[in-house]
Design an enzyme around this catalytic site. Structure first.
Site, mmCIF file in Angstrom:
data_model
loop_
_atom_site.group_PDB
_atom_site.id
_atom_site.type_symbol
_atom_site.label_atom_id
_atom_site.label_comp_id
_atom_site.label_asym_id
_atom_site.label_seq_id
_atom_site.Cartn_x
_atom_site.Cartn_y
_atom_site.Cartn_z
ATOM 1 N N SER A 12 -2.557 55.603 -10.572
ATOM 2 C CA SER A 12 -3.573 54.565 -10.391
ATOM 3 C C SER A 12 -3.058 53.537 -9.406
ATOM 4 C CB SER A 12 -3.886 53.879 -11.719
ATOM 5 O OG SER A 12 -4.447 52.597 -11.479
ATOM 6 N N MET A 41 -13.180 47.260 -10.285
ATOM 7 C CA MET A 41 -13.507 46.290 -11.344
ATOM 8 C C MET A 41 -14.353 45.160 -10.757
ATOM 9 S SD MET A 41 -9.793 46.053 -13.208
ATOM 10 C CE MET A 41 -8.885 47.523 -13.683
ATOM 11 N N HIS A 70 -12.874 55.305 -10.547
ATOM 12 C CA HIS A 70 -13.192 54.853 -11.914
ATOM 13 C C HIS A 70 -13.940 53.523 -11.805
ATOM 14 C CE1 HIS A 70 -11.385 53.303 -15.989
ATOM 15 N NE2 HIS A 70 -12.677 53.466 -16.060
ATOM 16 N N MET A 72 -15.509 50.434 -13.266
ATOM 17 C CA MET A 72 -15.603 49.504 -14.404
ATOM 18 C C MET A 72 -16.519 48.371 -13.945
ATOM 19 S SD MET A 72 -11.615 49.795 -15.425
ATOM 20 C CE MET A 72 -11.233 50.435 -13.784
ATOM 21 N N ASP A 177 -6.549 57.520 -19.623
ATOM 22 C CA ASP A 177 -6.316 56.368 -18.748
ATOM 23 C C ASP A 177 -5.824 55.154 -19.524
ATOM 24 O OD1 ASP A 177 -8.437 54.567 -16.334
ATOM 25 O OD2 ASP A 177 -6.264 54.754 -16.550
HETATM 26 C C1 DX5 Z 1 -7.232 49.992 -16.549
HETATM 27 C C2 DX5 Z 1 -7.346 51.076 -15.516
HETATM 28 C C3 DX5 Z 1 -6.165 52.014 -15.493
HETATM 29 C C4 DX5 Z 1 -4.830 51.324 -15.242
HETATM 30 C C5 DX5 Z 1 -3.706 52.185 -15.764
HETATM 31 O O1 DX5 Z 1 -8.456 49.410 -16.778
HETATM 32 O O2 DX5 Z 1 -8.522 51.829 -15.674
HETATM 33 O O3 DX5 Z 1 -6.377 53.044 -14.555
HETATM 34 O O4 DX5 Z 1 -4.659 51.055 -13.909
HETATM 35 O O5 DX5 Z 1 -2.495 51.513 -15.600
HETATM 36 P P1 DX5 Z 1 -1.249 51.789 -16.564
HETATM 37 O O6 DX5 Z 1 -0.885 53.234 -16.369
HETATM 38 O O7 DX5 Z 1 -0.206 50.843 -16.032
HETATM 39 O O8 DX5 Z 1 -1.663 51.491 -17.959
HETATM 40 ZN ZN ZN Z 2 -8.707 53.660 -14.438
#
Ligand code: DX5
Ligand code: ZN
Length: 227
Positions: A12, A41, A70, A72, A177
């Site tokens: 990510s 995001m 992804h 959000m 995730d």
């Molecule tokens: C959080 C994201 C993840 C995040 C994962 O909302 O969707 O993809 O970046 O990061 P780690 O692996 O550090 O938890």
């Molecule tokens: Zn993510």
């Protein structure tokens, strides 16, 4: 041809150097990443803001393989075309992002991308029971979305096993995730997941000028998942 359920590591870029996204994407791919996970995001669906379609379009030429986007964000539908045009191979929307996830998934496939649906930790597996023929990927959030570096929520492992059961032979990836590292990877791989997103556990200790730790981290997660 059988569906590829082998373990895939998707770093990510939320944990990467934001000023150097292109080079970071190329570096993790060169160090063994299977996909590149891109966290969008909007400061509304989640309490954080990252970037939008323009940034996705800018990094696309630096990603040879799969760009796994992804979302959000809420609403989702007004932005699907933009992310598809930006070159997203997979566009994942949250089932909690609005009342019309069925229409959203139709629109994602209609825009020529593969469709994913994500579940927050509080959302049960059967929330997507009627969507299985519309998705190419189910993303199980093992943290509450919005930030990297959070602690893995162990109660979600049972949800992964339930989804694996529900999916059966359908060609659907189960993506995990949040909080994935060499200690949690075997838990979710054992429950049936095949795509492991990892931010902090991949980018830790390395940089574009010194990418070798990226490779070591990816190999450690892959080896742990293989059990
Ligand atoms: C959080 C994201 C993840 C995040 C994962 O909302 O969707 O993809 O970046 O990061 P780690 O692996 O550090 O938890
Ligand atoms: Zn993510």
């Amino acid at each position: 041809m059988s569906f590829d359920r082998s373990i895939k590591i998707a770093p990510s870029i939320l944990a990467a150097d934001f000023a150097n996204f292109g080079a970071e994407c190329a570096a993790v791919e060169a160090e063994g990443a299977d996909w590149v996970h891109v966290d969008v995001m909007d400061g509304h669906f989640v309490p954080n803001i990252t970037f939008g379609p323009a940034t996705c379009a800018a990094i696309r030429p630096h990603i040879k393989g799969v760009m796994d986007v992804h979302l959000m964000i809420a609403p989702v539908d007004p932005f699907i075309e933009d992310f598809a045009k930006a070159g997203a191979d997979i566009i994942t929307a949250h089932v909690e992002a609005g009342p019309h996830i069925h229409r959203t998934l139709q629109a994602i496939r209609g825009a020529g991308a593969k469709a994913g649906v994500a579940l927050n930790p509080a959302t049960p597996a059967n929330a997507i029971a009627h969507l299985l023929d519309m998705v190419d990927l189910v993303c199980v959030m093992t943290v509450n979305p919005g930030f990297g570096g959070q602690k893995f929520i162990h109660s979600q492992v049972a949800k992964v096993a339930a989804l694996r059961q529900m999916i059966g032979d359908r060609p659907i990836h189960i993506e995990i995730d949040g909080g994935v590292d060499p200690t949690t990877a075997p838990l979710v791989a054992g429950a049936g997941a095949d795509v492991l997103v990892a931010g902090s556990a991949v980018f830790r200790g390395g940089s574009v000028d010194n990418p070798a730790p990226y490779g070591a981290n990816i190999r450690a997660i892959r080896a742990a998942a293989a059990g």
